[in-house]
Write an enzyme that holds these catalytic residues in place. Structure first.
Site, PDB file in Angstrom:
ATOM      1  N   CYS A   1       1.991   3.554   2.064  1.00  0.00           N
ATOM      2  CA  CYS A   1       3.049   3.806   3.076  1.00  0.00           C
ATOM      3  C   CYS A   1       3.937   2.608   3.345  1.00  0.00           C
ATOM      4  O   CYS A   1       4.833   2.667   4.209  1.00  0.00           O
ATOM      5  CB  CYS A   1       2.400   4.291   4.359  1.00  0.00           C
ATOM      6  SG  CYS A   1       1.678   5.925   4.192  1.00  0.00           S
TER       7      CYS A   1
ATOM      8  N   ASN B   1       0.843  -1.198   0.000  1.00  0.00           N
ATOM      9  CA  ASN B   1       0.000   0.000   0.000  1.00  0.00           C
ATOM     10  C   ASN B   1       0.885   1.257   0.000  1.00  0.00           C
ATOM     11  O   ASN B   1       2.115   1.157   0.048  1.00  0.00           O
ATOM     12  CB  ASN B   1      -0.926  -0.039   1.214  1.00  0.00           C
ATOM     13  CG  ASN B   1      -0.165   0.223   2.498  1.00  0.00           C
ATOM     14  OD1 ASN B   1       0.949  -0.266   2.694  1.00  0.00           O
ATOM     15  ND2 ASN B   1      -0.750   0.985   3.395  1.00  0.00           N
TER      16      ASN B   1
ATOM     17  N   GLU C   1       3.487  -0.406   4.646  1.00  0.00           N
ATOM     18  CA  GLU C   1       3.352  -1.334   5.774  1.00  0.00           C
ATOM     19  C   GLU C   1       2.469  -2.525   5.470  1.00  0.00           C
ATOM     20  O   GLU C   1       2.389  -3.450   6.279  1.00  0.00           O
ATOM     21  CB  GLU C   1       2.810  -0.592   7.012  1.00  0.00           C
ATOM     22  CG  GLU C   1       1.311  -0.353   7.026  1.00  0.00           C
ATOM     23  CD  GLU C   1       0.871   0.836   6.204  1.00  0.00           C
ATOM     24  OE1 GLU C   1      -0.327   1.149   6.198  1.00  0.00           O
ATOM     25  OE2 GLU C   1       1.736   1.457   5.563  1.00  0.00           O
TER      26      GLU C   1
END
Length: 722
Positions: free
Chosen positions: A273, A271, A275
């Site tokens: 960011c 995704n 994580e």
């Protein structure tokens, strides 16, 4: 209902989360919002033939939210019980090497962004630039050209106004276009709706270790295009990251080592960011436990933490069931694997309450205790749900079976996500990050600035008898706690901030959380502005050796959106040195009429853009001429120091002298105003008063901080993940 919300939390909720009428007036209280969310999520109980359990589930879900023990991701808070009904934040879409696939994915991306989600893609399957296109006998434009198309589409959609478009673009390190990709965001005006990361393979890391070459492979043919030095590519990544903070890196083979469903395929992307690694068409529902509120006295309240973990697993599994997915294929895949991601926020404040410095081995040890406990209890909770409701559809027993539990409801249960806005609502520190500052400057509507000091610091300063006007003034004026004599060493150790923590310690904290996290960990490794490239390189290698799944670095001052001023932390002074005046420039001279006479303004440019301005009156000598020459020299110095033309125009435009003049139907107010007009006319970008000033929140004019791959305003909740 008593909910312990700060002023900033209320501002964020009213601006972005609470219901509004057609005129934009808030018609929902924070308490009503939590009731709305709890009621809607609890309604999933009726789908499992337990309608009698709806009220009980609603009560427990409301309890963990109103006490700020746990909060789900923003789309759930915004959309649960409302018309849109899309509750997931993270999506990954596939991109195959065909126009049909690329533009089908583009359409799907728009649907996801419209519903409030963020998207990740691997562009690694697209044939390289200049490769053959058999259907047209032409040549391919390569993956980067299509990333630009996706960026423009994202800018257009803007995620329906409540959450801005965010993408992750990933390219494998063995793709032939990797060099262009690495340098893609060296120009910070490109791909503003993308974070980018290089997918590093074990083969590449081995070549780097042995200082050897590795293969670049055409994904269309799987043929080796050429061999290239791993050291050269690594150095390019380090240089660009040092320059701008991007690209990030993910260790793609390490990610697939923990892929819970390898029979469904390999993970290629994450995704926005980083994580949440996901298979194509998967989504993940996230939420975070507020560790700051898991402390009782001077110890972690593990009974409360256990209950909160179990309730959070139950909550997020219900979300999967009632979510209105943007695409049917996403619904099928998401319900097939049922991935959830319980994370944490308030880790830094938890340590402060426990009397532990973030910059210590004790902090690493405490992190391991907490995250291992959360991991274990989340698996127990998911197994219990699996026994009651059934295992996830793509479950294969051999991957999960233990003598204790042959069940598992969710393919994954833990993720350490960024908590930019929900941590503001919870009134705590973001994710597993250290404190960014002890105080922050918040701009209010009348133009005044208010200094807000961390309440834990205020309490401790009062307890130690040092909370005096002088201390408040020093912190509010930007002085670091580490530099204030009246503050004890113990307090300084507890309230250490991100730039006073070594990169190695940042990575140790990330690595220990990763050790017990199914998915990945969002964390920024902060560097001082004076950090050199070898410091960045060392951090990457350390992250790989410690078992991290990726790493994002940020060198202070390396982005245009750098925060301009920050209370309670004196930003390290950066000495700006203008680039040398080039030997050869190209330019144009324009004559403009002023009240003092005819002014000749020359603007010269080199390959990096405008680099100097000369201005001269038609007649020489006199005070006016000397001041005009001085202005030209200072403007030239600013341009070669990286100051944007728009900023210079804003400073000069509108300055008045006693003798204005007219030219082409417009009033020229002074010589500086005339220079500004010429620069404005000759530059490609026109300054807009309402535009986003670098380092300043475009919504509230507060300061922006760079956290976990995003720009975040702690005053109003504005965030932009790129």
């Amino acid at each position: 209902m008593n909910i312990p919300l700060s002023k900033n939390a209320i501002i964020v909720l009213e601006k972005r989360y609470l219901k509004k009428d057609k005129e934009g007036n808030v018609i929902e209280t924070p308490a009503n919002m939590f009731v709305r969310v709890a009621k809607h999520v609890a309604s999933a109980e009726s789908l499992f033939n337990s309608s009698h359990g709806v009220e009980k589930a609603e009560k427990k879900f409301l309890k963990i939210m109103k006490n700020l023990w746990f909060l789900p991701n923003s789309p759930t808070l915004m959309n649960a019980g409302r018309r849109l009904g899309q509750l997931a934040a993270c999506f990954v879409l596939p991109i195959e090497d065909s126009m049909d696939s690329i533009f089908e994915t583009l359409k799907n991306t728009a649907m996801i962004h419209k519903s409030g989600g963020g998207t990740g893609f691997s562009f690694s399957r697209i044939r390289p630039e200049q490769d053959i296109v058999l259907s047209t006998a032409g040549v391919s434009s390569g993956p980067i050209s299509f990333m630009i198309v996706f960026d423009v589409a994202t800018e257009t959609v803007k995620q329906g106004g409540t959450r801005r478009g965010a993408n992750m673009g990933i390219l494998r390190v063995d793709h032939p276009d990797i060099e262009s990709f690495i340098e893609l965001k060296d120009d910070q005006n490109r791909l503003n709706n993308f974070n980018i990361s290089v997918a590093l393979t074990n083969t590449f890391m081995a070549a780097l270790e042995h200082d050897s070459e590795y293969d670049l492979i055409n994904p269309r043919t799987t043929n080796i295009v050429k061999r290239i030095s791993a050291r050269k590519i690594f150095d390019m990544i380090v240089h660009s990251a040092w320059l701008t903070g991007e690209p990030g890196v993910i260790f793609i083979d390490r990610i697939n080592q923990d892929n819970p469903t390898p029979h469904l395929g390999e993970i290629e992307a994450t995704n926005p960011c980083g994580e949440q690694p996901l298979l194509p068409y998967e989504s993940c529902t996230l939420g975070s436990i507020n560790l700051s509120r898991m402390v009782s006295g001077k110890a972690v309240n593990y009974n409360r933490l256990k209950k909160t973990v179990h309730d959070a697993v139950h909550f997020l599994d219900n979300v999967i069931e009632i979510n209105k997915y943007p695409l049917s294929c996403i619904e099928k895949m998401s319900k097939g694997t049922r991935k959830i991601g319980i994370g944490v926020m308030g880790f830094a404040e938890m340590l402060i309450k426990l009397g532990i410095s973030y910059n210590s081995e004790e902090a690493v040890s405490e992190a391991e205790k907490v995250i291992s406990f959360i991991s274990q209890e989340s698996k127990i909770a998911s197994a219990a749900l699996g026994k009651k409701r059934g295992n996830f559809a793509y479950y294969k027993g051999s991957l999960y079976d233990t003598p204790q539990t042959p069940y598992m409801r969710n393919a994954t249960t833990t993720t350490i996500a960024p908590t930019g806005t929900i941590s503001i609502i919870a009134g705590t520190s973001s994710g597993i990050e250290p404190l960014f500052a002890i105080a922050q400057i918040r701009k209010v509507l009348d133009g005044k600035s208010l200094s807000e000091i961390n309440p834990l610091f205020v309490d401790m300063a009062k307890a130690e008898g040092i909370y005096k006007n002088k201390l408040i003034d020093e912190i509010s004026d930007g002085k670091s706690v580490q530099e204030i004599e009246s503050v004890s060493d113990h307090v300084k150790a507890l309230f250490i901030t991100s730039h006073d923590i070594s990169p190695e310690q940042h990575i140790k904290i990330q690595a220990v959380f990763q050790k017990y996290t199914d998915n990945a960990v969002s964390k920024t490794v902060n560097f001082r502005s004076v950090a050199i490239k070898s410091d960045i390189a060392k951090a990457y290698l350390l992250a790989h050796n410690y078992g991290c799944k990726g790493v994002t670095i940020y060198r202070d001052g390396s982005r245009q959106h750098q925060v301009l001023s920050m209370g309670a932390e004196k930003r390290e002074s950066v000495k700006i040195v203008p680039r040398p005046r080039p030997e050869c420039t190209v330019g144009i001279t324009e004559r403009i009429k002023t009240g003092c006479g005819k002014l000749y303004v020359t603007i010269n440019s080199d390959e990096e853009g405008m680099c100097e301005v000369f201005a001269q009156m038609g007649k020489t000598g006199g005070c006016a001429s000397s001041q005009i020459e001085a202005a030209g020299r200072l403007i030239s110095l600013a341009l070669r120091s990286g100051v944007k033309a728009e900023a210079i125009i804003k400073q000069l435009a509108g300055i008045r002298c006693p003798s204005p003049s007219w030219q082409n139907g417009e009033m020229v107010l002074s010589c500086p105003d005339a220079i500004a007009r010429v620069i404005k006319y000759r530059t490609d970008s026109t300054f807009a008063e309402s535009g986003s000033i670098m380092g300043v929140c475009p919504d509230c004019s507060g300061v922006l901080t760079h956290q976990e791959g995003c720009l975040v305003c702690r005053s109003c909740g504005y965030s932009k993940c790129s």
